[in-house]
Design an enzyme around this catalytic site. Sequence first.
Site, PDB file in Angstrom:
ATOM      1  N   ASP A  75      46.409  -9.905  38.017  1.00  0.00           N
ATOM      2  CA  ASP A  75      47.741 -10.451  38.236  1.00  0.00           C
ATOM      3  C   ASP A  75      48.319  -9.719  39.439  1.00  0.00           C
ATOM      4  O   ASP A  75      47.958  -8.569  39.735  1.00  0.00           O
ATOM      5  CB  ASP A  75      48.620 -10.272  36.995  1.00  0.00           C
ATOM      6  CG  ASP A  75      49.747 -11.298  36.943  1.00  0.00           C
ATOM      7  OD1 ASP A  75      50.036 -11.921  37.971  1.00  0.00           O
ATOM      8  OD2 ASP A  75      50.349 -11.466  35.857  1.00  0.00           O
ATOM      9  N   CYS A  76      49.212 -10.395  40.137  1.00  0.00           N
ATOM     10  CA  CYS A  76      49.559  -9.944  41.485  1.00  0.00           C
ATOM     11  C   CYS A  76      50.229  -8.577  41.505  1.00  0.00           C
ATOM     12  O   CYS A  76      51.227  -8.349  40.818  1.00  0.00           O
ATOM     13  CB  CYS A  76      50.417 -10.991  42.167  1.00  0.00           C
ATOM     14  SG  CYS A  76      49.511 -12.541  42.384  1.00  0.00           S
TER      15      CYS A  76
END
Length: 792
Positions: free
Chosen positions: A311-312
């Site tokens: 996830d970013c």
Amino acid sequence: MAKTFTLLSLTVSVAFLAICTARRPPLVSDVPVNYTHVCEPSRFAKQGLDIAEFGYCDTSQSFEKRAKDLIDRMTLEEKVLQLGNSADGASKIGLPPYEWWSEALHGVSDTGPGTNFDEVVPGATSFPTVLLTTASFNQSLWKRIGEVVSSEARAMYNLGKSGLTFWSPNINVARDPRWGRILETPGEDPFVVGTYGAIYVRALQDVEGTLNTTDLNSRPLKVAACCKHYTAYDIEDWLGVDRFHFDARVTEQDMLETFQRPFEMCVRDGDASSAMCSFNRVNGIPVCADKTLLQDKIRGQWDLHGYIVSDCDSIEVMVHGQKWLGDTQEDAVSQVLKAGLDLDCGDYYPKYLKSALMQGQISEAEIDRSLKYIYVVLMRLGYFDGSPFSSLGKKDICSNENIELAAEAAREGIVLLKNNGTLPLNSSKLKKLAVIGPHANATKAMIGNYAGIPCRYVSPIEGFSAFAEVTYEMGCADVACKNDSLIFPAMEAAREADATILLVGLDLSVEAEGRDRVDLLLPGYQTQLINQVAKASKGPVILVIMAAGCVDISFAKNNELIQAILWAGYPGQEGGRAIADIVFGKHNPGGRLPLTWYKAEYVDAVPMTSMSLRPVDEFGYPGRTYKFFNGSTVYPFGYGLSYTNFSYKTTPSKTTLKIKLNKYQHCNNLNYTNYDDKPYCPAVLVEDLSCEHEFGLEATVENAGKMDGSEVVMVYSKPPTGITGTHAKQVIGFERVFVPAGGKKNVKFTFNACKSLAIVDGRGNKVLPSGLHTIKVGNADVSFLVEVQFYQ
């Protein structure tokens, strides 16, 4: 600034992922052009390169061999620059930049930098948010939506407006009703969530005629999907506890039974080409740094054919937010790479992998391994060779058929919660409607989050205007409804109308990514608006709730002045039309709640941070989801009414499964509330069984009413009596069937005993219990027994 490799449409006459023949003539050198695939001879020639010298463009070789050739041509500096979401490319070897981050949760979205809308593609079809689509419990509908989304995505890629890798769907189980991202998910049941995930992934990825490919690492892909957010992730920001710092303390029992099951189904049954690890820690370890969860489970046990992405900015969160082990940037990238993380949505890999290698923390071979995984996926997508989807273009986006499917999805998902016989309304007898509430003129609110720009909006006002003259009053300035100043005009409108439609609820200002709820009530003065308008209304009052998470509307449920209630979720671009069609009987509602609707006091009984699904007696915490909560509800999981009446008959009444054990198969103990209920062989480990035993169920659904309709046939299993700490029941199958008025429909199910009857014991063992399992059909009092007997 993200570097996006956008490609404009060209006619490519090639077999997908086969030898590139019948190529068009080279383009005139002074005409600017982009390309729909990398290994285009004229593209290489334009850069002064001879394509014949590059083995990664040799389609006679395997993808793995070609990927190795591509990787071997890169310098170390070039390699690390490919491992962030905005990959730089390497011009000297003909490799263009590529943006990995695109989204397609319920339509092509512009949330990620890989997709953009403009005058070329002004919008794409926006379907209902996932929770409402799930409420249809129509697996064929889920597939059709995914196929349309992938076609529009591929068309946008051909037009240079998106990538080919889409980080969808979200398959986290909705454990707590306060979670802000419930609208993105398929609900609270792990089997339903996993089924939706596998179907949607297949619909996005599958290429017709290639499903029997022997080597799944070479199976062609239409677009690449992603199972996210792995794992035990369901807190955004609750009373100061946020997703970046939260440590989910989860038992092995809950991990295996609830949190992991959808991801296993998504990877194994859906054959997803990607999985995304989440920000949070699980039992002290950041998920993206947990080798057991990534390398051993996803890639090893579940056999992922693709890549794992963070996830970013998850790696940055480990370093600066969680301060995991006091790591430096190089420590962190080394740990996640070794754990099995291939691609960084962020810039930590491009910035720090090289220095981590220079410090001796990782090897170049480990970098090459991850590069191989991501480039094989791009080759399967036809990114290098072209695809059979090159003809898709603007005509395939926002087509009339796609828009109608969006409307049908909303109609099938909407749930009728209350009806005293008022619905459906008769348009021939009603001339004036009062359409009131903060969602009466909803547009953007209907598409929720992770949405792009829709083809159009049909608001509730527009939808109801097709049936009667509409008087519109806001009643509240917005969903916050901070004062009662607009209630009086709404009451006046209701006094003059033949019927009143109240549209209230929540929106992204209340429930969204990064924002959890603190209560289960309608915001502000919405409850007062509803009660005062209902009291003033001359005609019948229909209440429509537009929200994802449950809302305690007991006051409306029990108010005789409110004749009907609908839950419309966030119904997508065609939401207003779908709601009106149901209210006026053009469509018979058949949706079922994919969530338990708890009473408001539930939030005072258990904190969001308690991850246990089962009741915690020590603290007085109630259980979670229909499987473990035994308190009273506003509406239960699976609830939904129809304008007609259905009845069931099932066969057989009892089935016995006799399973012979050999000397290497041993009985496992289980705890029972009453020792007398305990059989001589309580259970056997599922991994020790061949799991070949099956049982069948045939149900006859009869429509005893006067209106055609659809019924969701939901099948539950209940473990043998007396086993402690297990679920009350669990969904093991479902099918939505259309039954004409006065007609009957036979529905057949076949269940595998290990998949449908197994439980997870307190020690984290998945076991098949012996004894009498109860199989319940729907919410009706229809059931039969399956007896499991072990013998030697």
